[in-house]
Design a protein around this motif. Sequence first.
Motif, PDB file in Angstrom:
ATOM      1  N   VAL A  10       0.730  -1.246   0.040  1.00 37.75           N
ATOM      2  CA  VAL A  10       0.039   0.052   0.092  1.00 37.75           C
ATOM      3  C   VAL A  10       0.960   1.161  -0.004  1.00 37.75           C
ATOM      4  CG1 VAL A  10      -2.016   0.974   0.967  1.00 37.75           C
ATOM      5  CG2 VAL A  10      -1.579  -1.461   1.247  1.00 37.75           C
ATOM      6  N   CYS A  34      -1.889  -1.382  -4.061  1.00 38.85           N
ATOM      7  CA  CYS A  34      -3.118  -0.274  -3.592  1.00 38.85           C
ATOM      8  C   CYS A  34      -2.499   1.082  -3.291  1.00 38.85           C
ATOM      9  CB  CYS A  34      -3.848  -0.668  -2.605  1.00 38.85           C
ATOM     10  SG  CYS A  34      -4.694  -2.466  -2.689  1.00 38.85           S
ATOM     11  N   ALA A  40      -7.118  -0.770  -0.128  1.00 35.59           N
ATOM     12  CA  ALA A  40      -6.240  -1.687   0.382  1.00 35.59           C
ATOM     13  C   ALA A  40      -7.084  -2.453   1.481  1.00 35.59           C
ATOM     14  CB  ALA A  40      -5.092  -1.243   1.189  1.00 35.59           C
ATOM     15  N   CYS A  52       1.939  -7.578   5.022  1.00 32.30           N
ATOM     16  CA  CYS A  52       1.432  -6.143   4.528  1.00 32.30           C
ATOM     17  C   CYS A  52       2.579  -5.208   4.645  1.00 32.30           C
ATOM     18  CB  CYS A  52       0.463  -5.920   5.206  1.00 32.30           C
ATOM     19  SG  CYS A  52      -1.040  -7.091   5.183  1.00 32.30           S
ATOM     20  N   LEU A  54       2.997  -1.302   4.416  1.00 31.66           N
ATOM     21  CA  LEU A  54       2.153  -0.270   4.331  1.00 31.66           C
ATOM     22  C   LEU A  54       2.647   1.213   4.432  1.00 31.66           C
ATOM     23  CD1 LEU A  54      -0.477  -1.287   7.177  1.00 31.66           C
ATOM     24  CD2 LEU A  54      -0.638  -1.978   4.662  1.00 31.66           C
TER      25      LEU A  54
END
Length: 256
Positions: A10, A34, A40, A52, A54
């Motif tokens: 993300v 994303c 996301a 993940c 981020l």
Amino acid sequence: MDTKAKILLVEDDFNLGAVTKKRLEEAGFFVEHCIDGDTAWKEFQRTMYDICLLDVVMPKKDGFTLAQLIRRKNDFVPILFLTSKSLDEDKITGFKHGADDYVTKPFSMQELLYRIEVFLKRTRPLNADKKAIYKLGNLIFDYGELKIVNPDAKKKVKILTQKEADLLKFLCENANKTLKREEILYHVWGKDDYFLGRSMDVFITKIRKNFPAESPVKLETLHGIGFKFHMPKDELPQDFNLNEYIASLQENESTE
């Protein structure tokens, strides 16, 4: 890797995200990129991800908010922040919101790949890890079940947290060796960091409480260096069954 690990990336900077996605895919990962927190979060609810990555400052939902939502749904998936925020209070905020680690921008892809591999080794459901059972003096430690069984204790079975089990497994795998603090931090926490070091000291204390003074298993502090986990080489029978062992202890206790 036999199966491609799935990464949720993300990052609202499209160019940085595209380059990072390309490099990760070249390394053998499946990557979903994303560009905002809302998209996301919807994607995370549709697909099971192994890790993940981020960004913190993003439109619609920031990284901290997204991490909180992910943690409510999944306690296990590793969350790494890719952030330009390097202040200690930002790092602490990230950990409070469920992050496992952070990588400060600009970062090298080699460092990011190393961090990802460290977390995947600890969290992907490998059969070898699930079957890892160790004899620690008179205790039995089952990594997959997060259990320590003590036949002499009133409460025979103690349930560990995942982090306690990760640390104890690493110590067992490196028994009777001198381990530097930074070596443990990199392999169990993924990074050598002051705040993670303080956290490690807490977990070391918790692990020590399982082994009384008379136990042949000892976790020795080597001041200025690290630790040494003294553990006799005493293997369990190949047909050892933990549940049957626990049942026999409980049966013996009920007949006394």
